[in-house]
Design a protein around this motif. Structure first.
Motif, PDB file in Angstrom:
ATOM      1  N   ILE A 197     -38.080  54.943 -17.343  1.00  0.00           N
ATOM      2  CA  ILE A 197     -36.954  53.974 -16.136  1.00  0.00           C
ATOM      3  C   ILE A 197     -36.434  55.526 -16.170  1.00  0.00           C
ATOM      4  O   ILE A 197     -35.889  55.449 -14.614  1.00  0.00           O
ATOM      5  CB  ILE A 197     -36.522  53.095 -16.724  1.00  0.00           C
ATOM      6  CG1 ILE A 197     -37.741  51.626 -16.612  1.00  0.00           C
ATOM      7  CG2 ILE A 197     -35.609  53.028 -16.044  1.00  0.00           C
ATOM      8  CD1 ILE A 197     -37.504  50.555 -17.120  1.00  0.00           C
ATOM      9  N   GLU A 198     -35.638  55.635 -17.255  1.00  0.00           N
ATOM     10  CA  GLU A 198     -34.472  56.913 -17.097  1.00  0.00           C
ATOM     11  C   GLU A 198     -34.893  58.264 -16.157  1.00  0.00           C
ATOM     12  O   GLU A 198     -34.193  58.726 -15.659  1.00  0.00           O
ATOM     13  CB  GLU A 198     -34.405  57.280 -18.191  1.00  0.00           C
ATOM     14  CG  GLU A 198     -33.165  58.035 -18.787  1.00  0.00           C
ATOM     15  CD  GLU A 198     -32.230  58.030 -19.764  1.00  0.00           C
ATOM     16  OE1 GLU A 198     -31.189  59.146 -20.553  1.00  0.00           O
ATOM     17  OE2 GLU A 198     -32.799  58.142 -21.020  1.00  0.00           O
ATOM     18  N   ALA A 199     -36.626  58.453 -16.359  1.00  0.00           N
ATOM     19  CA  ALA A 199     -36.029  59.722 -15.571  1.00  0.00           C
ATOM     20  C   ALA A 199     -36.376  59.250 -14.043  1.00  0.00           C
ATOM     21  O   ALA A 199     -36.469  60.429 -12.751  1.00  0.00           O
ATOM     22  CB  ALA A 199     -38.519  60.105 -16.759  1.00  0.00           C
ATOM     23  N   LEU A 200     -37.256  58.782 -13.654  1.00  0.00           N
ATOM     24  CA  LEU A 200     -37.386  57.802 -12.668  1.00  0.00           C
ATOM     25  C   LEU A 200     -35.573  58.103 -11.797  1.00  0.00           C
ATOM     26  O   LEU A 200     -35.960  58.317 -10.782  1.00  0.00           O
ATOM     27  CB  LEU A 200     -38.018  57.084 -12.196  1.00  0.00           C
ATOM     28  CG  LEU A 200     -39.731  56.903 -11.768  1.00  0.00           C
ATOM     29  CD1 LEU A 200     -40.024  55.238 -11.811  1.00  0.00           C
ATOM     30  CD2 LEU A 200     -39.397  57.193 -10.820  1.00  0.00           C
ATOM     31  N   SER A 201     -34.715  57.013 -12.312  1.00  0.00           N
ATOM     32  CA  SER A 201     -33.238  56.949 -12.126  1.00  0.00           C
ATOM     33  C   SER A 201     -32.454  57.977 -11.775  1.00  0.00           C
ATOM     34  O   SER A 201     -31.765  58.600 -10.565  1.00  0.00           O
ATOM     35  CB  SER A 201     -32.862  55.725 -13.088  1.00  0.00           C
ATOM     36  OG  SER A 201     -33.471  54.646 -13.135  1.00  0.00           O
ATOM     37  N   ASP A 202     -33.184  59.105 -13.156  1.00  0.00           N
ATOM     38  CA  ASP A 202     -32.208  60.383 -12.592  1.00  0.00           C
ATOM     39  C   ASP A 202     -32.713  61.198 -11.469  1.00  0.00           C
ATOM     40  O   ASP A 202     -32.316  61.532 -10.692  1.00  0.00           O
ATOM     41  CB  ASP A 202     -32.372  60.878 -14.086  1.00  0.00           C
ATOM     42  CG  ASP A 202     -31.019  62.291 -13.837  1.00  0.00           C
ATOM     43  OD1 ASP A 202     -30.224  61.525 -13.596  1.00  0.00           O
ATOM     44  OD2 ASP A 202     -31.712  63.208 -13.850  1.00  0.00           O
ATOM     45  N   TYR A 203     -33.824  60.617 -11.041  1.00  0.00           N
ATOM     46  CA  TYR A 203     -34.564  61.685  -9.983  1.00  0.00           C
ATOM     47  C   TYR A 203     -33.926  61.187  -8.692  1.00  0.00           C
ATOM     48  O   TYR A 203     -33.869  62.098  -7.511  1.00  0.00           O
ATOM     49  CB  TYR A 203     -36.071  61.764 -10.425  1.00  0.00           C
ATOM     50  CG  TYR A 203     -37.291  62.102  -9.146  1.00  0.00           C
ATOM     51  CD1 TYR A 203     -36.503  63.838  -9.181  1.00  0.00           C
ATOM     52  CD2 TYR A 203     -37.602  61.405  -8.509  1.00  0.00           C
ATOM     53  CE1 TYR A 203     -37.522  64.217  -8.109  1.00  0.00           C
ATOM     54  CE2 TYR A 203     -38.342  62.813  -7.212  1.00  0.00           C
ATOM     55  CZ  TYR A 203     -38.264  63.874  -7.058  1.00  0.00           C
ATOM     56  OH  TYR A 203     -39.043  64.508  -6.006  1.00  0.00           O
ATOM     57  N   ILE A 204     -34.383  60.028  -8.428  1.00  0.00           N
ATOM     58  CA  ILE A 204     -34.346  59.068  -7.773  1.00  0.00           C
ATOM     59  C   ILE A 204     -32.309  59.757  -7.018  1.00  0.00           C
ATOM     60  O   ILE A 204     -32.103  59.656  -5.421  1.00  0.00           O
ATOM     61  CB  ILE A 204     -34.185  57.382  -7.489  1.00  0.00           C
ATOM     62  CG1 ILE A 204     -35.940  57.487  -7.279  1.00  0.00           C
ATOM     63  CG2 ILE A 204     -33.770  57.227  -6.592  1.00  0.00           C
ATOM     64  CD1 ILE A 204     -35.771  56.287  -8.383  1.00  0.00           C
TER      65      ILE A 204
END
Length: 208
Positions: A197-204
């Motif tokens: 979730i953290e990785a996705l949020s930052d990438y987005i």
């Protein structure tokens, strides 16, 4: 008999024309009023900034968001389908026309680019966004929200540039069953770990 049939035909045409005129008038009446939307949105400024741009990270960026999506969220806040004490109170007095006008105002603004900040997680975030996680049954986010995060009007929201803090909270609340206004997102988020979730949020946040 012929005269009677002729009168029926004329009446049918008249009713048809009347219906078209009414539909046309309704269409014109339903056109959003950006000035009225801006005036109503003044109450939103404290959290979302004057034009819905890059305000506080805890609150979503509304600038450039699809108006249909914004209206849907306002309706669901008002009806209690989406829970948030602040937004429920803000949406309560809004009429359908108010919602359309506010949504159109924010949608009319050009969204600004954001940036990813966690270099160590960018690769993982991109992998999930573009390819999903097959072994967990997590589909690629790009399939619904488009490869560049622009979303699909009237169906899926724009994600590109959204605050990472906000996206992280939404994915987490979907996973925990606290946000219940999208069964699709709840089922997807249920299979994501904290790190994912953290990785996705930052990438987005840096998607453009």
């Amino acid at each position: 008999m012929k005269r009677f049939s002729h009168l029926i035909a004329l009446a049918t045409v008249a009713l048809s024309l009347s219906g078209l005129a009414h539909a046309s008038a309704a269409g014109k009446a339903a056109k959003p009023d950006l000035a009225a939307g801006e005036a109503k949105a003044a109450a939103c400024m404290a959290c979302h900034s004057a034009d819905g741009s890059r305000g506080a990270p805890a609150y979503p960026i509304l600038q450039g968001q699809h108006p249909e999506y914004l209206v849907k969220q306002l309706v669901e806040f008002k009806e209690g389908k989406r829970k948030n004490s602040i937004m429920s109170g803000m949406a309560a007095p809004l009429t359908p026309e108010d919602m359309r006008n506010i949504a159109a105002f924010y949608a009319s603004k050009k969204a600004k680019d954001g940036t990813a900040k966690n270099a160590a997680l960018v690769a993982l975030g991109e992998k999930i966004y573009r390819g999903g996680i097959a072994k967990k049954g997590v589909p690629a986010c790009a399939g619904c929200h488009s490869p560049n995060g622009a979303g699909i009007p009237a169906q899926y929201p724009r994600l590109a540039g959204q605050h990472a803090d906000y996206t992280k909270v939404q994915l987490t609340t979907f996973r925990q069953g606290e946000r219940t206004n999208s069964a699709q997102m709840a089922s997807i988020a249920a299979n994501l770990s904290d790190k994912e979730i953290e990785a996705l949020s930052d990438y987005i946040a840096g998607l453009r």
